[in-house]
Design a protein around this motif. Structure first.
Motif, PDB file in Angstrom:
ATOM      1  N   GLY A  87       0.812  -1.214   0.000  1.00 21.34           N
ATOM      2  CA  GLY A  87       0.000   0.000   0.000  1.00 21.34           C
ATOM      3  C   GLY A  87       0.845   1.263   0.000  1.00 21.34           C
ATOM      4  O   GLY A  87       0.577   2.218  -0.753  1.00 21.34           O
ATOM      5  N   LEU A  88       1.889   1.303   0.819  1.00 22.20           N
ATOM      6  CA  LEU A  88       2.763   2.478   0.890  1.00 22.20           C
ATOM      7  C   LEU A  88       3.534   2.679  -0.408  1.00 22.20           C
ATOM      8  O   LEU A  88       3.719   3.819  -0.863  1.00 22.20           O
ATOM      9  CB  LEU A  88       3.740   2.337   2.065  1.00 22.20           C
ATOM     10  CG  LEU A  88       3.110   2.421   3.464  1.00 22.20           C
ATOM     11  CD1 LEU A  88       4.103   1.979   4.531  1.00 22.20           C
ATOM     12  CD2 LEU A  88       2.631   3.844   3.750  1.00 22.20           C
ATOM     13  N   ALA A  89       3.976   1.583  -1.019  1.00 19.66           N
ATOM     14  CA  ALA A  89       4.700   1.681  -2.290  1.00 19.66           C
ATOM     15  C   ALA A  89       3.811   2.274  -3.387  1.00 19.66           C
ATOM     16  O   ALA A  89       4.269   3.088  -4.206  1.00 19.66           O
ATOM     17  CB  ALA A  89       5.204   0.301  -2.717  1.00 19.66           C
ATOM     18  N   LEU A  90       2.539   1.899  -3.379  1.00 20.66           N
ATOM     19  CA  LEU A  90       1.594   2.422  -4.375  1.00 20.66           C
ATOM     20  C   LEU A  90       1.197   3.864  -4.078  1.00 20.66           C
ATOM     21  O   LEU A  90       1.162   4.707  -4.980  1.00 20.66           O
ATOM     22  CB  LEU A  90       0.347   1.524  -4.419  1.00 20.66           C
ATOM     23  CG  LEU A  90       0.548   0.105  -4.959  1.00 20.66           C
ATOM     24  CD1 LEU A  90      -0.697  -0.733  -4.754  1.00 20.66           C
ATOM     25  CD2 LEU A  90       0.935   0.141  -6.439  1.00 20.66           C
ATOM     26  N   ILE A  91       0.911   4.157  -2.806  1.00 17.83           N
ATOM     27  CA  ILE A  91       0.473   5.510  -2.428  1.00 17.83           C
ATOM     28  C   ILE A  91       1.570   6.539  -2.690  1.00 17.83           C
ATOM     29  O   ILE A  91       1.310   7.630  -3.232  1.00 17.83           O
ATOM     30  CB  ILE A  91       0.058   5.538  -0.940  1.00 17.83           C
ATOM     31  CG1 ILE A  91      -1.234   4.750  -0.730  1.00 17.83           C
ATOM     32  CG2 ILE A  91      -0.119   6.980  -0.446  1.00 17.83           C
ATOM     33  CD1 ILE A  91      -1.586   4.502   0.727  1.00 17.83           C
ATOM     34  N   PHE A  92       2.810   6.201  -2.348  1.00 16.20           N
ATOM     35  CA  PHE A  92       3.915   7.147  -2.510  1.00 16.20           C
ATOM     36  C   PHE A  92       4.585   7.033  -3.882  1.00 16.20           C
ATOM     37  O   PHE A  92       5.526   7.771  -4.165  1.00 16.20           O
ATOM     38  CB  PHE A  92       4.964   6.925  -1.413  1.00 16.20           C
ATOM     39  CG  PHE A  92       4.552   7.441  -0.064  1.00 16.20           C
ATOM     40  CD1 PHE A  92       4.876   8.736   0.322  1.00 16.20           C
ATOM     41  CD2 PHE A  92       3.829   6.649   0.810  1.00 16.20           C
ATOM     42  CE1 PHE A  92       4.495   9.224   1.569  1.00 16.20           C
ATOM     43  CE2 PHE A  92       3.447   7.125   2.052  1.00 16.20           C
ATOM     44  CZ  PHE A  92       3.778   8.422   2.439  1.00 16.20           C
ATOM     45  N   GLN A  93       4.079   6.126  -4.732  1.00 15.41           N
ATOM     46  CA  GLN A  93       4.620   5.923  -6.085  1.00 15.41           C
ATOM     47  C   GLN A  93       6.146   5.822  -6.051  1.00 15.41           C
ATOM     48  O   GLN A  93       6.865   6.572  -6.725  1.00 15.41           O
ATOM     49  CB  GLN A  93       4.167   7.067  -7.015  1.00 15.41           C
ATOM     50  CG  GLN A  93       2.651   7.125  -7.179  1.00 15.41           C
ATOM     51  CD  GLN A  93       2.197   8.216  -8.143  1.00 15.41           C
ATOM     52  OE1 GLN A  93       2.895   9.204  -8.355  1.00 15.41           O
ATOM     53  NE2 GLN A  93       1.031   8.028  -8.726  1.00 15.41           N
ATOM     54  N   LEU A  94       6.618   4.888  -5.279  1.00 20.67           N
ATOM     55  CA  LEU A  94       8.056   4.725  -5.080  1.00 20.67           C
ATOM     56  C   LEU A  94       8.735   4.210  -6.350  1.00 20.67           C
ATOM     57  O   LEU A  94       8.132   3.477  -7.133  1.00 20.67           O
ATOM     58  CB  LEU A  94       8.312   3.730  -3.936  1.00 20.67           C
ATOM     59  CG  LEU A  94       7.779   4.133  -2.550  1.00 20.67           C
ATOM     60  CD1 LEU A  94       8.049   3.020  -1.547  1.00 20.67           C
ATOM     61  CD2 LEU A  94       8.434   5.428  -2.079  1.00 20.67           C
ATOM     62  N   PRO A  95       9.996   4.598  -6.560  1.00 14.73           N
ATOM     63  CA  PRO A  95      10.768   4.032  -7.674  1.00 14.73           C
ATOM     64  C   PRO A  95      10.840   2.514  -7.537  1.00 14.73           C
ATOM     65  O   PRO A  95      10.775   1.984  -6.416  1.00 14.73           O
ATOM     66  CB  PRO A  95      12.159   4.662  -7.493  1.00 14.73           C
ATOM     67  CG  PRO A  95      11.934   5.882  -6.669  1.00 14.73           C
ATOM     68  CD  PRO A  95      10.769   5.577  -5.781  1.00 14.73           C
ATOM     69  N   PRO A  96      10.975   1.780  -8.644  1.00 13.27           N
ATOM     70  CA  PRO A  96      10.923   0.314  -8.595  1.00 13.27           C
ATOM     71  C   PRO A  96      11.847  -0.337  -7.567  1.00 13.27           C
ATOM     72  O   PRO A  96      11.412  -1.196  -6.800  1.00 13.27           O
ATOM     73  CB  PRO A  96      11.317  -0.090 -10.019  1.00 13.27           C
ATOM     74  CG  PRO A  96      10.878   1.050 -10.859  1.00 13.27           C
ATOM     75  CD  PRO A  96      11.085   2.269 -10.028  1.00 13.27           C
ATOM     76  N   GLU A  97      13.135   0.057  -7.544  1.00 14.54           N
ATOM     77  CA  GLU A  97      14.077  -0.563  -6.602  1.00 14.54           C
ATOM     78  C   GLU A  97      13.673  -0.307  -5.161  1.00 14.54           C
ATOM     79  O   GLU A  97      13.763  -1.198  -4.309  1.00 14.54           O
ATOM     80  CB  GLU A  97      15.504  -0.050  -6.839  1.00 14.54           C
ATOM     81  CG  GLU A  97      16.132  -0.479  -8.145  1.00 14.54           C
ATOM     82  CD  GLU A  97      15.787   0.462  -9.284  1.00 14.54           C
ATOM     83  OE1 GLU A  97      14.966   1.392  -9.071  1.00 14.54           O
ATOM     84  OE2 GLU A  97      16.328   0.266 -10.391  1.00 14.54           O
ATOM     85  N   VAL A  98      13.225   0.913  -4.886  1.00 15.86           N
ATOM     86  CA  VAL A  98      12.822   1.271  -3.519  1.00 15.86           C
ATOM     87  C   VAL A  98      11.543   0.532  -3.136  1.00 15.86           C
ATOM     88  O   VAL A  98      11.410   0.022  -2.015  1.00 15.86           O
ATOM     89  CB  VAL A  98      12.621   2.799  -3.382  1.00 15.86           C
ATOM     90  CG1 VAL A  98      12.122   3.148  -1.985  1.00 15.86           C
ATOM     91  CG2 VAL A  98      13.923   3.532  -3.679  1.00 15.86           C
TER      92      VAL A  98
END
Length: 319
Positions: A87-98
């Protein structure tokens, strides 16, 4: 031996300080710590061997004495933290590696520091130890499977290779530690006091290695990653506690479940990220290691003092 025991106890009680100190040193003086990077897996293997030396049959009694509490904690560990990470990766639109790094942290088992934090919080330490042991033994299967399920949308994930890595750096050392304890019980019991020092040196080394090899990434995305890491940890602690409360576990178990869910084996995540993805993917685990060694002691101290207050209130009430 007494001197070594004192040094080890001091290192264990000031664990958070050393992690923060060497994370800062490795950030500002990376050249002095980059040589540690090739030894991340070895350091984690040593830590896991030490964990195996401390385990005994009695540590698994809670699995049978209170199976409900153990099951709740283990299921929560492998659902709440992975889903929060996604959820956090999607909400914050993190770079792929992160994004993969954050999810990998979420899919790892609980960290060994959780047992110490549960003890300081006056929680159910026996439950905490059992849950850490069970979740760690399940990690070779569940961590690669969950990472493949949740992170493959960003980067290719080889669950098979990850499974072999976890077996080599987690399962084999733990089993060896248990076997050595069974064969040389007296010798192990004499040296077990030094194990906190070994764990502190190992985790500090892993954190320093990851930070020193990713200073540029931390400068550019460090604040974003740190914000995600803090949210991941705090929400994990909160949701673990709320779930245990809703399922009517007692307060001692609620504290143990909360800490087990919120505190991850960030060293394992760093080793897997470095081996199977990229150095940048290991940054979330390094920052998680720093942060949960701040939040964990704070929460444990608060809960511990609250328990003391409750105990003194009960004593006055009885008298």
């Amino acid at each position: 031996m007494k001197t070594l025991e004192k040094v080890s106890n001091f290192a264990g009680s000031t664990f958070a300080i050393w992690v923060i100190l060497f994370a800062c040193l490795s950030f500002f003086f990376p050249g002095g710590f980059t040589w540690l990077a090739p030894y991340i897996s070895l350091l984690l293997g040593i830590i896991m061997f030490g964990m195996g030396l401390t385990l005994s049959v009695s540590d698994f009694k809670s699995v049978f004495q209170a199976p409900k509490s153990v099951l709740i904690a283990v299921v929560a560990q492998f659902t709440i933290m992975p889903l929060l990470a996604l959820g956090l990766a999607l909400i914050f639109q993190l770079p792929p590696e992160v994004a993969v790094g954050v999810i990998l942290v979420g899919c790892c088992p609980g960290g060994t520091a959780s047992n110490v934090m549960t003890f300081l919080a006056k929680g159910n330490t026996a439950l905490s130890v059992s849950v850490t042991a069970v979740s760690t033994l399940l990690a070779p299967i569940l961590t690669p499977a969950l990472t493949l399920l949740l992170a493959s949308q960003w980067l290719p994930v080889s669950a098979g290779d990850m499974f072999l890595s976890i077996v080599q750096i987690v399962l084999v050392p733990i089993v060896l530690g248990i076997v050595v304890r069974l064969l040389f019980r007296k010798q192990v019991e004499k040296s077990v006091a030094a194990l906190p020092l070994v764990s502190v040196v190992g985790i500090v080394g892993v954190a320093a290695a990851v930070v020193s090899t990713n200073t540029e990434a931390i400068v550019t995305t460090g604040l974003l990653i740190f914000s995600v890491v803090v949210l991941h940890n705090v929400l994990g602690l909160l949701l673990g506690f709320v779930l245990a409360k809703l399922l009517r576990l007692d307060f001692s178990d609620q504290k143990a479940v909360s800490i087990e869910v919120g505190m991850q084996n960030s060293g394992l995540a760093a080793a897997l990220a470095s081996a199977h993805f990229s150095p940048v993917a290991a940054v979330p685990s390094a920052l998680f290691s720093v942060w949960h060694n701040i939040s964990g002691p704070i929460l444990a101290t608060w809960w511990g003092k609250r328990s003391e207050g409750d105990d003194s209130f009960q004593d006055k009430k009885v008298s």
